[in-house]
Design a protein around this motif. Sequence first.
Motif, PDB file in Angstrom:
ATOM      1  N   PHE A 176       0.988  -1.318   0.050  1.00 30.75           N
ATOM      2  CA  PHE A 176      -0.336   0.101  -0.208  1.00 30.75           C
ATOM      3  C   PHE A 176       1.092   1.462   0.663  1.00 30.75           C
ATOM      4  O   PHE A 176       1.597   1.581   0.657  1.00 30.75           O
ATOM      5  N   THR A 177       0.471   1.893  -0.861  1.00 27.64           N
ATOM      6  CA  THR A 177       1.102   2.907  -1.134  1.00 27.64           C
ATOM      7  C   THR A 177       0.344   4.886  -0.957  1.00 27.64           C
ATOM      8  O   THR A 177      -0.988   4.483  -1.816  1.00 27.64           O
ATOM      9  N   GLY A 188      -6.236  13.195   9.149  1.00 26.51           N
ATOM     10  CA  GLY A 188      -6.528  11.373   9.688  1.00 26.51           C
ATOM     11  C   GLY A 188      -5.568  10.889   8.787  1.00 26.51           C
ATOM     12  O   GLY A 188      -5.310  11.019   7.877  1.00 26.51           O
ATOM     13  N   ALA A 189      -4.874  10.033  10.269  1.00 27.37           N
ATOM     14  CA  ALA A 189      -3.581   8.399   9.366  1.00 27.37           C
ATOM     15  C   ALA A 189      -5.245   7.739   8.500  1.00 27.37           C
ATOM     16  O   ALA A 189      -6.115   7.395   8.545  1.00 27.37           O
ATOM     17  N   LEU A 190      -3.652   7.336   7.906  1.00 29.33           N
ATOM     18  CA  LEU A 190      -4.050   6.137   6.541  1.00 29.33           C
ATOM     19  C   LEU A 190      -4.101   5.207   7.086  1.00 29.33           C
ATOM     20  O   LEU A 190      -3.032   5.178   7.366  1.00 29.33           O
ATOM     21  N   ASN A 191      -4.695   4.119   7.036  1.00 26.58           N
ATOM     22  CA  ASN A 191      -5.033   2.420   7.429  1.00 26.58           C
ATOM     23  C   ASN A 191      -5.164   1.163   6.174  1.00 26.58           C
ATOM     24  O   ASN A 191      -5.718   1.771   4.864  1.00 26.58           O
ATOM     25  N   LEU A 230       0.024   3.086   7.338  1.00 28.81           N
ATOM     26  CA  LEU A 230       1.051   3.896   7.038  1.00 28.81           C
ATOM     27  C   LEU A 230       1.915   5.211   7.442  1.00 28.81           C
ATOM     28  O   LEU A 230       1.156   5.489   7.699  1.00 28.81           O
ATOM     29  N   VAL A 231       2.837   4.322   7.071  1.00 26.95           N
ATOM     30  CA  VAL A 231       4.132   4.618   7.890  1.00 26.95           C
ATOM     31  C   VAL A 231       5.057   5.454   6.691  1.00 26.95           C
ATOM     32  O   VAL A 231       5.333   5.044   5.766  1.00 26.95           O
ATOM     33  N   ALA A 232       5.110   6.814   6.692  1.00 26.51           N
ATOM     34  CA  ALA A 232       5.836   7.531   5.382  1.00 26.51           C
ATOM     35  C   ALA A 232       5.605   7.658   3.862  1.00 26.51           C
ATOM     36  O   ALA A 232       6.069   6.975   2.966  1.00 26.51           O
ATOM     37  N   GLY A 233       3.631   6.762   4.286  1.00 35.32           N
ATOM     38  CA  GLY A 233       2.915   6.526   2.752  1.00 35.32           C
ATOM     39  C   GLY A 233       3.361   5.362   2.557  1.00 35.32           C
ATOM     40  O   GLY A 233       2.874   4.701   1.377  1.00 35.32           O
TER      41      GLY A 233
END
Length: 283
Positions: A176-177, A188-191, A230-233
């Motif tokens: 996932f990117t 908002g954070a992405l999961n 997602l961390v750093a996209g």
Amino acid sequence: MHSPLNRQSCRPFTRVIALSLAVTMLAASGLASAASAVCSAHSPAHRVALVELYSSEGCNSCPPADQWLSQWKNSGAAQSIVPLALHVDYWNSLGWTDRFSQHRFTERQQALTDLAGGHTIYTPEIFVSGRELRSWSQRDSFQSRIGKVVAEPAQANVALELTPQSLGAFSVAAQFTSQAAGTAGAAGALNAYLAVYENTLSSQVGAGENSGVTLHHERVVRQWIGPVPLVAGNAQIRREIRIQDTGADVMANAPADRFGVVAFVENDATGDVLQVAELAACH
């Protein structure tokens, strides 16, 4: 709409789920060196619509919705529609226990409702890309919502690889990117999520509102993985899936699309599903 209980009276239901997932991290080299051919899928440049049906075998107004969802069992991806049926557990105390139900699906239904400012959950209920659509049974209304989603450029990318293993087992790798993750602090954070689904299911209901009826289901979610932030996209999900509830004779004759996976990226603050990809299990 049909709601047997209010939200305060929904109770967790403990049961043995008929699908087991070996939560074993796979090395990337394991996928590359597998003897079987790898099948893969990648999300397109435009947004794809995730259609979530919240259903229950204990609800007599759900079978028409189950049938409605099944029309995209095989051809949904071509129309940018990825369907999933999530069976909730708040009907289980009213005469019939739905063997496909999971309390986490009740929790997800409630969470999406809360994010939209609603209060009541019910079955059957449809969400399109994280937003409720009460008029889903009206063709024009549904097509209009799908058209608006598909017209938007994708804010995330999802790639899937699936490798058959032994009978009734396969490994899956999802990548996932999203550039939107770089500004997630405000939006908002992405999961990331991964759902394992099964087709061609049926139940002979012996009690409750559907007593005496044989129900047929497609795209039933059997396992739900996530949220994975997602961390750093970027995010990855790698799992080895092993189906244990289906007899070997059935598996041997099962079509390639009997099982499959759906992966998507969701905005945690809004419930919006940014992008989706799906892949049927290959033999």
